[in-house]
Design a protein around this motif. Sequence first.
Motif, PDB file in Angstrom:
ATOM      1  N   SER A 374       1.267  10.450  -4.444  1.00  0.00           N
ATOM      2  CA  SER A 374       2.040  10.459  -5.687  1.00  0.00           C
ATOM      3  C   SER A 374       2.807   9.148  -5.866  1.00  0.00           C
ATOM      4  O   SER A 374       2.989   8.671  -6.987  1.00  0.00           O
ATOM      5  N   ASP A 375       3.264   8.564  -4.755  1.00  0.00           N
ATOM      6  CA  ASP A 375       3.941   7.266  -4.839  1.00  0.00           C
ATOM      7  C   ASP A 375       2.970   6.168  -5.273  1.00  0.00           C
ATOM      8  O   ASP A 375       3.347   5.236  -5.979  1.00  0.00           O
ATOM      9  N   ALA A 376       1.702   6.308  -4.837  1.00  0.00           N
ATOM     10  CA  ALA A 376       0.706   5.316  -5.209  1.00  0.00           C
ATOM     11  C   ALA A 376       0.413   5.345  -6.704  1.00  0.00           C
ATOM     12  O   ALA A 376       0.031   4.333  -7.294  1.00  0.00           O
ATOM     13  N   LYS A 377       0.588   6.503  -7.319  1.00  0.00           N
ATOM     14  CA  LYS A 377       0.383   6.597  -8.762  1.00  0.00           C
ATOM     15  C   LYS A 377       1.448   5.802  -9.520  1.00  0.00           C
ATOM     16  O   LYS A 377       1.211   5.319 -10.615  1.00  0.00           O
ATOM     17  N   LYS A 378       2.621   5.653  -8.903  1.00  0.00           N
ATOM     18  CA  LYS A 378       3.708   4.913  -9.546  1.00  0.00           C
ATOM     19  C   LYS A 378       3.612   3.421  -9.279  1.00  0.00           C
ATOM     20  O   LYS A 378       4.065   2.615 -10.086  1.00  0.00           O
ATOM     21  N   SER A 379       3.051   3.058  -8.139  1.00  0.00           N
ATOM     22  CA  SER A 379       3.001   1.648  -7.759  1.00  0.00           C
ATOM     23  C   SER A 379       1.653   1.321  -7.123  1.00  0.00           C
ATOM     24  O   SER A 379       1.254   1.943  -6.139  1.00  0.00           O
ATOM     25  N   ILE A 382       1.827   0.281  -3.378  1.00  0.00           N
ATOM     26  CA  ILE A 382       1.801   1.368  -2.396  1.00  0.00           C
ATOM     27  C   ILE A 382       0.373   1.865  -2.198  1.00  0.00           C
ATOM     28  O   ILE A 382      -0.052   2.148  -1.070  1.00  0.00           O
ATOM     29  N   ALA A 383      -0.377   1.960  -3.284  1.00  0.00           N
ATOM     30  CA  ALA A 383      -1.769   2.384  -3.172  1.00  0.00           C
ATOM     31  C   ALA A 383      -2.558   1.448  -2.270  1.00  0.00           C
ATOM     32  O   ALA A 383      -3.402   1.875  -1.476  1.00  0.00           O
ATOM     33  N   ASP A 384      -2.285   0.163  -2.362  1.00  0.00           N
ATOM     34  CA  ASP A 384      -3.001  -0.820  -1.567  1.00  0.00           C
ATOM     35  C   ASP A 384      -2.648  -0.716  -0.085  1.00  0.00           C
ATOM     36  O   ASP A 384      -3.466  -1.006   0.785  1.00  0.00           O
ATOM     37  N   ALA A 385      -1.417  -0.317   0.214  1.00  0.00           N
ATOM     38  CA  ALA A 385      -0.951  -0.284   1.604  1.00  0.00           C
ATOM     39  C   ALA A 385      -1.127   1.074   2.270  1.00  0.00           C
ATOM     40  O   ALA A 385      -1.185   1.150   3.500  1.00  0.00           O
ATOM     41  N   TYR A 386      -1.229   2.138   1.471  1.00  0.00           N
ATOM     42  CA  TYR A 386      -1.119   3.475   2.042  1.00  0.00           C
ATOM     43  C   TYR A 386      -2.273   3.808   2.983  1.00  0.00           C
ATOM     44  O   TYR A 386      -2.070   4.475   3.994  1.00  0.00           O
ATOM     45  N   LEU A 387      -3.484   3.345   2.686  1.00  0.00           N
ATOM     46  CA  LEU A 387      -4.623   3.662   3.542  1.00  0.00           C
ATOM     47  C   LEU A 387      -4.451   3.066   4.935  1.00  0.00           C
ATOM     48  O   LEU A 387      -4.806   3.691   5.935  1.00  0.00           O
ATOM     49  N   ALA A 549      -3.674  -0.903  -9.707  1.00  0.00           N
ATOM     50  CA  ALA A 549      -3.241  -1.106 -11.090  1.00  0.00           C
ATOM     51  C   ALA A 549      -2.338  -2.321 -11.266  1.00  0.00           C
ATOM     52  O   ALA A 549      -2.338  -2.948 -12.324  1.00  0.00           O
ATOM     53  N   ASN A 550      -1.548  -2.663 -10.255  1.00  0.00           N
ATOM     54  CA  ASN A 550      -0.603  -3.771 -10.382  1.00  0.00           C
ATOM     55  C   ASN A 550      -1.179  -5.113  -9.968  1.00  0.00           C
ATOM     56  O   ASN A 550      -0.450  -6.101  -9.868  1.00  0.00           O
TER      57      ASN A 550
END
Length: 626
Positions: A374-379, A382-387, A549-550
């Motif tokens: 859910s945090d990755a949807k906002k930023s 975070i999506a890039d780092a979470y994996l 997205a960013n």
Amino acid sequence: MRVWRRLRAEWRRKRSWREGAVVLAFVQMIIFVSLLTSWAPSQNPELPEESMQRVGNFFIFFTTAADPPDHPWGGDEGAGTGMGKGRAKNADKNANANEAPPVKQEDENDPVVGRGFQDEYVTYRSSYEDLQQGDEEEGNLERPMSDTEEREKPSHQENKGEERVKDEDDSPVRDNVIIGEGDLGIPLPETIDKSLKSDRDSNNTFQALSSSRDYKFKKYNISNPEELLMVDDTRHYFSDLGGMTCFTEGTNIEKTKLRSKKCYCHKHYFGEDCGIPEAVWYGRYKFLYPDTRLRRRTVPRRVVNGLPVNHEFAMFEARMHELYDVVDVFLVAESNYTAHGDLKRLEFFTKFQQGYLSDFQDKLVYINLGFFSSDAKKSGWIADAYLRYYMGTKGLPLLKGLRDDDLFVLSDADEIPTREVIAFLKLYDGYSEPIAFGLRWNVFSFAWKMPSDNSFWNWISGEKEKLTVVNSAATVGMLRRVLLNNTFYIRKKDVWKNQKLSEALEKYQKEGHLVKDWVAGTIGHYAGWHCSWCFSPPNIIKKMDSAQANDKPRWGDYPEKKNIAYITSRLWEGRWFDDKLQLLRVKDSGQRFYAPKYFLENPDLYRSLLYHPGHERNFNQTWKPP
């Protein structure tokens, strides 16, 4: 006499003023020339006559010459600055009339290009520092193919090069696969299935081999991944020669036995026992020798190589063949979602189930991220780092018997360290941590590499190319006790600004651990390869669509950039997607470090990655690998 002394003193003062004025004028002239050089607009090379070029199922019009025109400055020179994992800056102020329509202007004047978040924890240098670290001429840097042929392989490594079946990337993929439960139980949309079907081909031989053999992933339960027991490496890496202990791979055994006074090193190894490879030597120990404080380990440390994957199959194959015998575990993390948050197929897992790289699967530990945070949807950052974060927190507990002095190496799928550097880190104590790798930076294929920035120091030093410097390795002890098992922190440059981590680091240092970052690898003495955007045109589009997205500019948001003909023109001309950055052409495929050894040993399988589209192996041929 007094008058004479007075006159002599006056003359000396005036002479010092004159000398100072000359030096000041010279410095001002250098600065003026460097500014003119950095402001000079680049020119677009004129393209010769056009003819039809086949790319996959497409016919594109391109030049007929096997060698396209070089950059107007000649050789490997070019204009422009970074992209991909760094920050792109404008290399040109003018656009050629023949160029494709310009990209929509972003709000920022200096947008992050590629996967921008990594600008926070990956640095690039082209490097004035490296000028002081190597004094060999370029002609002495040619890497003979025979260098790596002297390696001693364990018996279970023999014939690994034969295991790749022709066109196994085209092996069939099952339709509407549903894996596991919950987030893993979502069937893929029909549109995704249709797009994947275009890549499928009949491969009955591969299926027959897969069904008749047992391998790790044949019955792998993705929701309950298997634990792996870490065992010690009992192979002998050093030889006792007349009372001397020498690193076998780096030592000329016959010459050492004949003279029996010291270990005589092969050309690209250094140190008293010939155990320091050139990337480590020129990166750190050349100016510390002989007081290196390195010690041979009685038992080699275990090495874990963790990497997130998406669709980088060719680079993954090269990694397995380059590192399998020195890496103890490959921790592979794959998600059901792109960094953009779009549902996708588990391409690596599906191929593993079908027997892909079955001879290497015993060292693979697979981690699936079956949800989009859910945090990755906002930023998008975070999506890039979470994996990477998820890979460490879920994957490391599966490795039983892991010790604090074992080493964790974090890579992106397009980064491959050399076997020699990993072997050094495995066999020695006494170096500090964390360790960064200086990698040769290629773009689109190994025929193009990244040019240096238009900076004053690069102009003075004559440096042409840019080095990727990426924080990559730390001991498991640092990872557990300082970095909180978050493998992503290994790459983040400003991690010590966090108070909790800073306090843990201070305690770790007081216990006697050596903490000081250093770089293995310089220009000409690389620690590995970073091949950015090294895909076929359709897979480049897939990478564009997968970007978070960013990531600005996000090329997947520009329809004109996703045109097959346009992308192929970029690969042909060596131009970045901003139509400004001109890459450096690499003409000599016989250079040392031109590409990983496995690619060079199988040029027909990887010709499109190895050579320019106009090369005789590629001209009027379909893309390979697909």
